[in-house]
Motif scaffolding. Structure first.
Motif, short mmCIF file in Angstrom:
data_model
loop_
_atom_site.label_atom_id
_atom_site.label_comp_id
_atom_site.label_asym_id
_atom_site.label_seq_id
_atom_site.Cartn_x
_atom_site.Cartn_y
_atom_site.Cartn_z
N GLN A 112 -53.42 -23.62 -54.35
CA GLN A 112 -52.49 -22.85 -53.55
C GLN A 112 -53.07 -22.62 -52.16
O GLN A 112 -54.01 -21.84 -51.99
N PHE A 113 -52.52 -23.32 -51.17
CA PHE A 113 -52.94 -23.16 -49.79
C PHE A 113 -51.93 -22.28 -49.05
O PHE A 113 -50.86 -21.96 -49.57
N HIS A 114 -52.26 -21.92 -47.81
CA HIS A 114 -51.27 -21.28 -46.96
C HIS A 114 -50.12 -22.27 -46.78
O HIS A 114 -50.34 -23.47 -46.59
N ARG A 115 -48.87 -21.76 -46.83
CA ARG A 115 -47.70 -22.64 -46.77
C ARG A 115 -46.73 -22.22 -45.68
O ARG A 115 -46.60 -21.04 -45.38
N VAL A 116 -46.04 -23.22 -45.14
CA VAL A 116 -44.89 -22.99 -44.26
C VAL A 116 -43.75 -23.83 -44.83
O VAL A 116 -43.83 -25.07 -44.86
N VAL A 117 -42.71 -23.17 -45.33
CA VAL A 117 -41.66 -23.86 -46.08
C VAL A 117 -40.29 -23.25 -45.77
O VAL A 117 -40.20 -22.16 -45.21
N PRO A 118 -39.21 -23.94 -46.14
CA PRO A 118 -37.88 -23.34 -45.97
C PRO A 118 -37.73 -22.10 -46.86
O PRO A 118 -38.33 -22.02 -47.94
N SER A 147 -32.99 -17.52 -49.55
CA SER A 147 -32.11 -17.03 -48.49
C SER A 147 -31.11 -18.10 -48.07
O SER A 147 -29.92 -17.80 -47.84
N ASN A 148 -31.57 -19.35 -47.97
CA ASN A 148 -30.67 -20.44 -47.58
C ASN A 148 -29.54 -20.61 -48.59
O ASN A 148 -28.38 -20.82 -48.22
N ARG A 169 -17.69 -12.92 -41.74
CA ARG A 169 -19.02 -13.25 -42.21
C ARG A 169 -19.92 -12.02 -42.14
O ARG A 169 -19.97 -11.31 -41.17
N LYS A 170 -20.69 -11.83 -43.23
CA LYS A 170 -21.65 -10.72 -43.29
C LYS A 170 -22.96 -11.18 -42.67
O LYS A 170 -23.22 -12.34 -42.52
N ALA A 171 -23.79 -10.18 -42.33
CA ALA A 171 -25.12 -10.52 -41.81
C ALA A 171 -25.93 -11.15 -42.92
O ALA A 171 -25.88 -10.71 -44.08
N ALA A 172 -26.67 -12.21 -42.59
CA ALA A 172 -27.48 -12.91 -43.59
C ALA A 172 -28.59 -11.99 -44.07
O ALA A 172 -29.16 -11.21 -43.34
N THR A 173 -28.88 -12.06 -45.38
CA THR A 173 -29.96 -11.25 -45.96
C THR A 173 -31.12 -12.14 -46.34
O THR A 173 -30.93 -13.30 -46.72
N ALA A 174 -32.31 -11.62 -46.21
CA ALA A 174 -33.52 -12.39 -46.54
C ALA A 174 -33.91 -12.11 -47.98
O ALA A 174 -33.65 -11.05 -48.50
N MET A 204 -41.89 -18.40 -44.51
CA MET A 204 -40.62 -19.00 -44.87
C MET A 204 -39.69 -19.03 -43.67
O MET A 204 -39.47 -18.00 -43.02
N VAL A 205 -39.15 -20.20 -43.38
CA VAL A 205 -38.28 -20.40 -42.22
C VAL A 205 -36.82 -20.42 -42.69
O VAL A 205 -36.45 -21.23 -43.56
#
Length: 342
Positions: free
Chosen positions: A160-166, A170-171, A337-342, A317-318
């Protein structure tokens, strides 16, 4: 800084580089200088720091060191998402003064001492793990203690490394929100289990939440074994979805073909990863942002001398963006449309 240089027995330039975490200064020297700076109560002047940053960034950065990007995906099988992520990572690396070379390794992830020797011989300081052909463990591949590592995929199950992913959950919630705005009430997810694992079960968790607690009707997702044949038609007739959520355009097209459905047609279709021009609406996962953010994180690890498997891996997470397509009907004016939630 002159006082620090005198106390440390080094030049002022070395002090400047060490305080900025420059890779030219060894980790041991940086730590010694930082400890001394703390003892002396050193604090940088923010105005001067801002000026020096401005002067440095006005000059094109020279080549600093080499980064390697690893993937098990053959070049001929690259999807648009991986190509864009790789292109963005390359551009960001070059802007920061680093070279980036892409290396394709066998999918078995066996020990590769030859690969490790090559990386060391080329002076590779950091490794970016790109999306893989399939999720698996990569622990035996290299002696990870020798490199700074960032993963741009969830498909590396270990280490398990540091990650940058979608932001998959949330998407997928955003997909569900857009479908409900358009009047769809029975949302059905069709996804193979290998991909569901690769994306950390984010889409399946989000769709189940939506259908259980989010106000739409309950529809059981079809998560099938990619080695077998999921009974798509039986699922469709039993669950009667009025909208289908698929992985990508090819998957959505194949599902529509198997069920004899027109696109566009009465049953809506969306994709969790929309890339390039398409009839299908869906989520654009912003691989350009992911690639750039992963390189920024990787170069930061290098500059701070952080190598190996982190004790506390972090995940950046992007959030993706909705992209319209003719595969779904227009939203109802009565459903803002509602505000997107994370």
């Amino acid at each position: 800084m002159r006082t620090l240089a005198e106390r440390a027995g080094v030049s002022s330039a070395t002090i400047s580089l060490a305080l900025r975490g420059h890779p030219r200064i060894s980790a041991a020297t940086r730590r010694r200088i930082l400890r001394l700076a703390e003892q002396l109560g050193y604090r940088p002047d923010p105005s001067i720091a801002k000026l020096m940053l401005h002067l440095r960034t006005r000059r094109p950065p020279g080549f600093q060191s080499l980064l390697a990007a690893l993937t098990t995906v053959p070049e001929a099988e690259e999807q648009p998402y991986l190509r864009e992520l790789r292109r963005s990572a390359q551009a960001r690396a070059e802007a920061l003064g680093y070279g980036l070379t892409v290396l394709r390794v066998a999918a078995d992830a066996a020990r590769r001492p030859d690969l490790e020797r090559m990386l060391r011989a080329r002076g590779v300081d950091g490794i970016l793990l790109l999306p893989m052909a399939a999720p698996r463990e990569f622990r035996p591949l290299l002696d990870w203690r020798k490199f700074s590592v960032v993963s741009a995929t969830n498909a590396v199950l270990a280490p398990q490394f540091h990650r940058v992913v979608p932001h998959q959950f949330s998407n997928a919630l955003l997909l569900c929100e857009e479908l409900t705005r358009r009047g769809y009430r029975r949302l059905g997810l069709v996804m193979n289990s290998r991909h569901d694992l690769t994306v950390g079960h984010g889409p399946s968790a989000a769709v189940v939440w939506q259908n259980m607690l989010g106000g739409t009707e309950r529809v059981m997702p079809l998560i099938f074994d990619p080695a077998g044949a999921g009974d798509l038609r039986e699922w469709f007739e039993r669950e009667r979805p009025d909208a289908i959520i698929a992985e990508g355009a090819d998957n959505a097209q194949d599902i529509a073909r198997q069920l004899g459905l027109r696109v566009p047609g009465p049953v809506g279709f969306v994709t969790t990863n929309r890339s390039g021009p398409s009839v299908f609406a869906g989520i654009e996962e912003r691989p350009d942002e992911i690639g750039a953010a992963a390189i920024r994180l990787l170069t930061s690890l290098i500059q701070h001398g952080e190598k190996g498997i982190p004790k506390v891996p972090t995940v950046t997470m992007v959030a993706g963006a909705w992209v319209e397509g003719r595969s779904v009907r227009a939203p109802s004016r009565a459903a803002p449309r509602k505000a997107a939630t994370a």
